[in-house]
Scaffold this motif. Structure first.
Motif, PDB file in Angstrom:
ATOM      1  N   ALA A 284      -0.405  -5.211   1.399  1.00  0.00           N
ATOM      2  CA  ALA A 284      -0.635  -4.941   2.818  1.00  0.00           C
ATOM      3  C   ALA A 284      -1.802  -3.976   3.016  1.00  0.00           C
ATOM      4  N   GLN A 285      -1.888  -2.960   2.167  1.00  0.00           N
ATOM      5  CA  GLN A 285      -2.999  -2.010   2.250  1.00  0.00           C
ATOM      6  C   GLN A 285      -4.337  -2.701   2.025  1.00  0.00           C
ATOM      7  N   LEU A 286      -4.392  -3.582   1.039  1.00  0.00           N
ATOM      8  CA  LEU A 286      -5.635  -4.307   0.765  1.00  0.00           C
ATOM      9  C   LEU A 286      -6.023  -5.202   1.937  1.00  0.00           C
ATOM     10  N   THR A 287      -5.021  -5.893   2.515  1.00  0.00           N
ATOM     11  CA  THR A 287      -5.288  -6.777   3.652  1.00  0.00           C
ATOM     12  C   THR A 287      -5.819  -5.989   4.840  1.00  0.00           C
ATOM     13  N   LEU A 288      -5.138  -4.889   5.172  1.00  0.00           N
ATOM     14  CA  LEU A 288      -5.546  -4.078   6.320  1.00  0.00           C
ATOM     15  C   LEU A 288      -6.921  -3.456   6.099  1.00  0.00           C
ATOM     16  N   SER A 289      -7.176  -2.994   4.891  1.00  0.00           N
ATOM     17  CA  SER A 289      -8.482  -2.408   4.585  1.00  0.00           C
ATOM     18  C   SER A 289      -9.599  -3.436   4.721  1.00  0.00           C
ATOM     19  N   ALA A 290      -9.347  -4.654   4.218  1.00  0.00           N
ATOM     20  CA  ALA A 290     -10.351  -5.722   4.326  1.00  0.00           C
ATOM     21  C   ALA A 290     -10.590  -6.097   5.786  1.00  0.00           C
ATOM     22  N   MET A 291      -9.527  -6.102   6.589  1.00  0.00           N
ATOM     23  CA  MET A 291      -9.677  -6.420   8.003  1.00  0.00           C
ATOM     24  C   MET A 291     -10.457  -5.340   8.745  1.00  0.00           C
ATOM     25  N   GLN A 292     -10.185  -4.092   8.404  1.00  0.00           N
ATOM     26  CA  GLN A 292     -10.939  -2.996   9.035  1.00  0.00           C
ATOM     27  C   GLN A 292     -12.413  -3.074   8.668  1.00  0.00           C
ATOM     28  N   THR A 293     -12.694  -3.380   7.423  1.00  0.00           N
ATOM     29  CA  THR A 293     -14.088  -3.512   6.995  1.00  0.00           C
ATOM     30  C   THR A 293     -14.783  -4.632   7.753  1.00  0.00           C
ATOM     31  N   ALA A 294     -14.096  -5.754   7.887  1.00  0.00           N
ATOM     32  CA  ALA A 294     -14.666  -6.893   8.618  1.00  0.00           C
ATOM     33  C   ALA A 294     -14.885  -6.548  10.085  1.00  0.00           C
ATOM     34  N   LEU A 295     -13.926  -5.847  10.698  1.00  0.00           N
ATOM     35  CA  LEU A 295     -14.066  -5.480  12.107  1.00  0.00           C
ATOM     36  C   LEU A 295     -15.176  -4.451  12.318  1.00  0.00           C
TER      37      LEU A 295
ATOM     38  N   SER B 199      11.925  -1.483   7.258  1.00  0.00           N
ATOM     39  CA  SER B 199      10.607  -1.326   7.879  1.00  0.00           C
ATOM     40  C   SER B 199       9.736  -2.557   7.691  1.00  0.00           C
ATOM     41  N   LYS B 200       9.056  -2.903   8.773  1.00  0.00           N
ATOM     42  CA  LYS B 200       8.060  -3.968   8.701  1.00  0.00           C
ATOM     43  C   LYS B 200       6.925  -3.630   9.655  1.00  0.00           C
ATOM     44  N   ILE B 201       5.753  -4.153   9.367  1.00  0.00           N
ATOM     45  CA  ILE B 201       4.593  -3.881  10.208  1.00  0.00           C
ATOM     46  C   ILE B 201       4.046  -5.191  10.760  1.00  0.00           C
ATOM     47  N   ALA B 202       3.466  -5.104  11.952  1.00  0.00           N
ATOM     48  CA  ALA B 202       2.805  -6.264  12.552  1.00  0.00           C
ATOM     49  C   ALA B 202       1.296  -6.095  12.373  1.00  0.00           C
ATOM     50  N   ILE B 203       0.647  -7.139  11.914  1.00  0.00           N
ATOM     51  CA  ILE B 203      -0.812  -7.126  11.766  1.00  0.00           C
ATOM     52  C   ILE B 203      -1.388  -7.857  12.969  1.00  0.00           C
TER      53      ILE B 203
ATOM     54  N   GLN C  13      -8.963  -2.227  16.297  1.00  0.00           N
ATOM     55  CA  GLN C  13      -9.075  -1.365  15.122  1.00  0.00           C
ATOM     56  C   GLN C  13      -8.013  -0.276  15.135  1.00  0.00           C
ATOM     57  N   GLY C  14      -7.692   0.210  16.338  1.00  0.00           N
ATOM     58  CA  GLY C  14      -6.650   1.231  16.443  1.00  0.00           C
ATOM     59  C   GLY C  14      -5.285   0.698  16.035  1.00  0.00           C
ATOM     60  N   ARG C  15      -4.979  -0.544  16.427  1.00  0.00           N
ATOM     61  CA  ARG C  15      -3.697  -1.136  16.040  1.00  0.00           C
ATOM     62  C   ARG C  15      -3.609  -1.312  14.525  1.00  0.00           C
ATOM     63  N   LEU C  16      -4.718  -1.732  13.934  1.00  0.00           N
ATOM     64  CA  LEU C  16      -4.737  -1.867  12.473  1.00  0.00           C
ATOM     65  C   LEU C  16      -4.611  -0.495  11.810  1.00  0.00           C
ATOM     66  N   GLY C  17      -5.247   0.508  12.411  1.00  0.00           N
ATOM     67  CA  GLY C  17      -5.154   1.855  11.856  1.00  0.00           C
ATOM     68  C   GLY C  17      -3.730   2.375  11.877  1.00  0.00           C
ATOM     69  N   TYR C  18      -3.003   2.085  12.969  1.00  0.00           N
ATOM     70  CA  TYR C  18      -1.597   2.487  13.041  1.00  0.00           C
ATOM     71  C   TYR C  18      -0.790   1.800  11.944  1.00  0.00           C
ATOM     72  N   ALA C  19      -1.060   0.510  11.740  1.00  0.00           N
ATOM     73  CA  ALA C  19      -0.358  -0.227  10.677  1.00  0.00           C
ATOM     74  C   ALA C  19      -0.683   0.375   9.312  1.00  0.00           C
ATOM     75  N   GLU C  20      -1.933   0.769   9.109  1.00  0.00           N
ATOM     76  CA  GLU C  20      -2.314   1.397   7.838  1.00  0.00           C
ATOM     77  C   GLU C  20      -1.551   2.698   7.628  1.00  0.00           C
ATOM     78  N   GLU C  21      -1.394   3.485   8.685  1.00  0.00           N
ATOM     79  CA  GLU C  21      -0.644   4.741   8.581  1.00  0.00           C
ATOM     80  C   GLU C  21       0.815   4.481   8.222  1.00  0.00           C
ATOM     81  N   GLU C  22       1.389   3.455   8.827  1.00  0.00           N
ATOM     82  CA  GLU C  22       2.782   3.119   8.533  1.00  0.00           C
ATOM     83  C   GLU C  22       2.952   2.696   7.071  1.00  0.00           C
ATOM     84  N   VAL C  23       2.026   1.879   6.593  1.00  0.00           N
ATOM     85  CA  VAL C  23       2.088   1.449   5.190  1.00  0.00           C
ATOM     86  C   VAL C  23       1.964   2.657   4.266  1.00  0.00           C
TER      87      VAL C  23
END
Length: 335
Positions: free
Chosen positions: A72-83, A206-210, A265-275
């Protein structure tokens, strides 16, 4: 006085059994010394291995959950980079389009339109980014691209515009194409999944929404601005005033979309914090359980080394006695 004696066959069998027993003990101690763990779990737990089994099972679960969290961390990081790349392209195009006015020289208008087409290609490519074999912005449709090609989108929009050459008509057609839930972008532009947002379960509770897909309204706003700019070169017969009007409107569209992209990006950042929070908690639990496991199973290296030395001496003595017994004969016995 009665004497009990052993036959040669029985003696050889006892010696072989002793030899095997000593070697088995020796191998066990060598393994314990090298691994640092006791071999006999039943003895180590005083016959109650249920607690040890519970710790081991929980560690396996945590290891599996740690893998999911890392993924999940890798996915979110890659998405943030793309955004980040997506937003940088948005900002650069907006900066190039906003200065366009009816008084701008022809070459500047031409360059701005060309930039719109080039940036649109780049934006689409960015949204079709993959991590390994998985598409990042297509929702749960990991095996397919999030968007169709920019050429296909522009061709369909130009068809919808028909022969219109007024800026208001072109802008209205573009708005309809992007906002129609039953056609345009919804059916031809976006090719990903339109169901519930992608979710990842990190542990039992716990689960996160991307929440970042290429059909997000904020992303559509950016694409809309780039499409308007790109259409300046794709629609024949436009006079300069219409071109400059479209380019300026495209710049305003891209500028206003900045806050929408920041929201994604903020929503993804929140998900990153949760992870990260859950990963830290899982790592702490793993560390505590490993300590508890070591207290149960850890073999004392000094005690093990002492036992190993004693068993080595026992084995050497056994070999010496075996060698001496093998040399016995009647003459040696009578001597």
């Amino acid at each position: 006085m009665n004497y009990a004696s052993l036959g040669d066959g029985v003696r050889q069998f006892q010696q072989a059994r002793q030899n095997l027993s000593i070697k088995t003990t020796l191998n066990t101690l060598v393994n314990e010394l090298s691994s640092g763990e006791k071999s006999d779990k039943v003895k180590a737990t005083n016959g109650d291995s249920s607690r040890f089994s519970a710790i081991d099972n929980r560690l396996k679960v945590l290891s599996s959950q740690a893998f999911v969290a890392k993924e999940a961390q890798l996915t979110l990081s890659a998405m943030q980079t793309a955004l980040n790349n997506f937003d940088a392209q948005r900002g650069a195009l907006a900066d190039q389009l906003l200065p366009i006015t009816p008084d701008s020289p022809d070459f500047q208008v031409t360059q701005a339109a060309a930039a719109g087409r080039s940036r649109l290609d780049g934006l689409v490519t960015t949204l079709n980014t993959k991590l390994g074999d998985d598409s990042l912005f297509a929702g749960t449709a990991f095996d397919q691209a999030a968007l169709t090609s920019s050429d296909a989108m522009l061709a369909d929009i130009v068809t919808q515009i028909g022969g219109a050459t007024y800026a208001a008509t072109i802008l209205s057609t573009v708005d309809t194409w992007f906002d129609d839930p039953a056609g345009g972008f919804a059916t031809l532009g976006y090719t990903g999944d339109t169901g519930a947002q992608q979710q990842k379960r990190l542990d039992g509770d716990s689960k996160i929404a991307i929440e970042a897909r290429a059909d997000d309204d904020g992303i559509k706003s950016v694409l809309k601005g780039a499409v308007i700019a790109a259409l300046v070169d794709d629609i024949p017969g436009l006079d300069k005033s219409v071109k400059t009007s479209l380019l300026f409107e495209a710049g305003l569209q891209l500028q206003s979309a900045a806050s929408d992209v920041a929201g994604i990006q903020g929503r993804l950042g929140y998900a990153e914090e949760e992870v990260e929070r859950i990963s830290v908690a899982q790592s702490a639990e793993q560390a505590a359980l490993n300590i508890a496991r070591n207290l149960i199973m850890q073999a004392d290296p000094f005690d093990t080394a002492s036992e190993l030395q004693a068993v080595q001496l026992q084995l050497e003595t056994h070999y010496a006695m075996t060698a001496r017994l093998s040399r016995l004969s009647l003459s040696e016995y009578l001597r």
